[in-house]
Design a protein around this motif. Structure first.
Motif, PDB file in Angstrom:
ATOM      1  N   ALA A 138       0.821  -1.215   0.000  1.00  0.00           N
ATOM      2  CA  ALA A 138       0.000   0.000   0.000  1.00  0.00           C
ATOM      3  C   ALA A 138       0.854   1.265   0.000  1.00  0.00           C
ATOM      4  O   ALA A 138       0.584   2.205  -0.770  1.00  0.00           O
ATOM      5  CB  ALA A 138      -0.936  -0.005   1.209  1.00  0.00           C
ATOM      6  N   THR A 139       1.872   1.314   0.836  1.00  0.00           N
ATOM      7  CA  THR A 139       2.703   2.525   0.899  1.00  0.00           C
ATOM      8  C   THR A 139       3.533   2.697  -0.369  1.00  0.00           C
ATOM      9  O   THR A 139       3.711   3.823  -0.840  1.00  0.00           O
ATOM     10  CB  THR A 139       3.620   2.543   2.143  1.00  0.00           C
ATOM     11  N   LEU A 140       4.015   1.589  -0.928  1.00  0.00           N
ATOM     12  CA  LEU A 140       4.808   1.695  -2.157  1.00  0.00           C
ATOM     13  C   LEU A 140       3.933   2.167  -3.315  1.00  0.00           C
ATOM     14  O   LEU A 140       4.314   3.078  -4.062  1.00  0.00           O
ATOM     15  CB  LEU A 140       5.491   0.372  -2.491  1.00  0.00           C
ATOM     16  N   ILE A 141       2.765   1.574  -3.472  1.00  0.00           N
ATOM     17  CA  ILE A 141       1.873   1.980  -4.567  1.00  0.00           C
ATOM     18  C   ILE A 141       1.464   3.445  -4.406  1.00  0.00           C
ATOM     19  O   ILE A 141       1.511   4.226  -5.359  1.00  0.00           O
ATOM     20  CB  ILE A 141       0.639   1.057  -4.635  1.00  0.00           C
ATOM     21  N   GLY A 142       1.087   3.833  -3.191  1.00  0.00           N
ATOM     22  CA  GLY A 142       0.713   5.222  -2.954  1.00  0.00           C
ATOM     23  C   GLY A 142       1.857   6.186  -3.205  1.00  0.00           C
ATOM     24  O   GLY A 142       1.669   7.248  -3.812  1.00  0.00           O
ATOM     25  N   SER A 143       3.047   5.823  -2.759  1.00  0.00           N
ATOM     26  CA  SER A 143       4.223   6.684  -2.946  1.00  0.00           C
ATOM     27  C   SER A 143       4.575   6.838  -4.415  1.00  0.00           C
ATOM     28  O   SER A 143       4.866   7.943  -4.887  1.00  0.00           O
ATOM     29  CB  SER A 143       5.423   6.118  -2.189  1.00  0.00           C
ATOM     30  N   VAL A 144       4.569   5.728  -5.140  1.00  0.00           N
ATOM     31  CA  VAL A 144       4.887   5.776  -6.572  1.00  0.00           C
ATOM     32  C   VAL A 144       3.833   6.602  -7.316  1.00  0.00           C
ATOM     33  O   VAL A 144       4.168   7.428  -8.171  1.00  0.00           O
ATOM     34  CB  VAL A 144       5.017   4.357  -7.168  1.00  0.00           C
ATOM     35  N   ALA A 145       2.555   6.391  -6.992  1.00  0.00           N
ATOM     36  CA  ALA A 145       1.487   7.149  -7.661  1.00  0.00           C
ATOM     37  C   ALA A 145       1.657   8.650  -7.422  1.00  0.00           C
ATOM     38  O   ALA A 145       1.519   9.459  -8.355  1.00  0.00           O
ATOM     39  CB  ALA A 145       0.124   6.671  -7.178  1.00  0.00           C
ATOM     40  N   LEU A 146       1.985   9.051  -6.187  1.00  0.00           N
ATOM     41  CA  LEU A 146       2.171  10.463  -5.870  1.00  0.00           C
ATOM     42  C   LEU A 146       3.455  11.010  -6.494  1.00  0.00           C
ATOM     43  O   LEU A 146       3.465  12.108  -7.065  1.00  0.00           O
ATOM     44  CB  LEU A 146       2.172  10.674  -4.355  1.00  0.00           C
ATOM     45  N   CYS A 147       4.536  10.259  -6.396  1.00  0.00           N
ATOM     46  CA  CYS A 147       5.807  10.672  -6.999  1.00  0.00           C
ATOM     47  C   CYS A 147       5.629  10.882  -8.501  1.00  0.00           C
ATOM     48  O   CYS A 147       6.062  11.898  -9.064  1.00  0.00           O
ATOM     49  CB  CYS A 147       6.882   9.619  -6.718  1.00  0.00           C
ATOM     50  N   HIS A 148       4.973   9.944  -9.135  1.00  0.00           N
ATOM     51  CA  HIS A 148       4.742  10.032 -10.581  1.00  0.00           C
ATOM     52  C   HIS A 148       3.835  11.214 -10.917  1.00  0.00           C
ATOM     53  O   HIS A 148       4.061  11.919 -11.901  1.00  0.00           O
ATOM     54  CB  HIS A 148       4.142   8.711 -11.071  1.00  0.00           C
ATOM     55  N   LEU A 149       2.822  11.448 -10.096  1.00  0.00           N
ATOM     56  CA  LEU A 149       1.916  12.578 -10.306  1.00  0.00           C
ATOM     57  C   LEU A 149       2.703  13.894 -10.288  1.00  0.00           C
ATOM     58  O   LEU A 149       2.526  14.751 -11.162  1.00  0.00           O
ATOM     59  CB  LEU A 149       0.830  12.600  -9.230  1.00  0.00           C
ATOM     60  N   ILE A 150       3.589  14.024  -9.310  1.00  0.00           N
ATOM     61  CA  ILE A 150       4.373  15.260  -9.190  1.00  0.00           C
ATOM     62  C   ILE A 150       5.410  15.364 -10.311  1.00  0.00           C
ATOM     63  O   ILE A 150       5.509  16.402 -10.987  1.00  0.00           O
ATOM     64  CB  ILE A 150       5.053  15.345  -7.816  1.00  0.00           C
ATOM     65  N   ALA A 151       6.189  14.293 -10.520  1.00  0.00           N
ATOM     66  CA  ALA A 151       7.276  14.344 -11.508  1.00  0.00           C
ATOM     67  C   ALA A 151       6.734  14.439 -12.932  1.00  0.00           C
ATOM     68  O   ALA A 151       7.129  15.320 -13.707  1.00  0.00           O
ATOM     69  CB  ALA A 151       8.176  13.114 -11.353  1.00  0.00           C
TER      70      ALA A 151
END
Length: 193
Positions: free
Chosen positions: A118-131
């Motif tokens: 859950a934390t990895l998927i959420g982090s990647v989704a947010l990181c990708h959204l920003i980047a």
């Protein structure tokens, strides 16, 4: 091994991993940067004040070295625009995900595996959204940005980035489990004597 010695060991491994894989984002050995920041947040959360900026600086130095070695100006490269600096909050999203996982982590278990996912998927989704979002909307690389174009681009690249981050994070998780098992066996052996 003391806690600081363990952190220095982990930080050294993360520096080597980023330096060795960030050289070419699309090489057969994929860029581990996103996973490096997630893993760093998990193991180095007490050193966030200086470990995060150190790894962030390393990312910029590697990018500069790669671009300069190709005879190009760093500031005029396709990937470097005002949006490039949005990598700081993007990568911090990965770091924060690792810190969140660590805050709720007790030991290797199915619950911990679910929390990792859950934390990895959420982090990647947010990181990708920003980047990706900042690159799409802020850089001059996209001539006519549209919401549909942005959404397609986001969706097209999310899974490859998640797959890569999950690969490296999975290896780190297996190493964590192995260390925990070895520690338990060592403790059991000491109490048996």
């Amino acid at each position: 091994m003391t806690a600081n010695a363990q952190r220095i060991f982990v930080l050294s491994l993360l520096v080597l991993l980023m330096a060795g894989t960030r050289i070419n984002h699309f090489a057969p050995v994929p860029d581990a940067s996103w996973a490096v920041f997630f893993i760093g947040g998990f193991y180095l959360r007490n050193w966030t004040r200086w470990a995060f900026p150190l790894l962030m600086g390393l990312a910029v130095v590697v990018d500069w070295a790669v671009i300069s070695s190709q005879g190009m100006s760093f500031w005029q490269h396709y990937c470097v625009s005002a949006a490039y600096w949005m990598l700081i909050p993007a990568y911090f999203a990965m770091w924060a995900g690792g810190m969140l996982l660590r805050r709720h982590y007790t030991s290797a278990s199915l619950k911990s595996l679910g929390l990792l996912a859950a934390t990895l998927i959420g982090s990647v989704a947010l990181c990708h959204l920003i980047a990706q979002g900042s690159f799409y909307w802020i850089s001059a690389s996209v001539a006519e940005p549209t919401f549909a174009g942005w959404a397609k681009n986001y969706a097209d690249w999310l899974l490859p980035y998640l797959r890569t981050a999950a690969l490296y994070t999975g290896v780190a998780a297996l190493a964590q489990v192995a260390v925990e098992v070895a520690g338990k066996q060592s403790a059991t052996g000491r109490t048996a004597h």
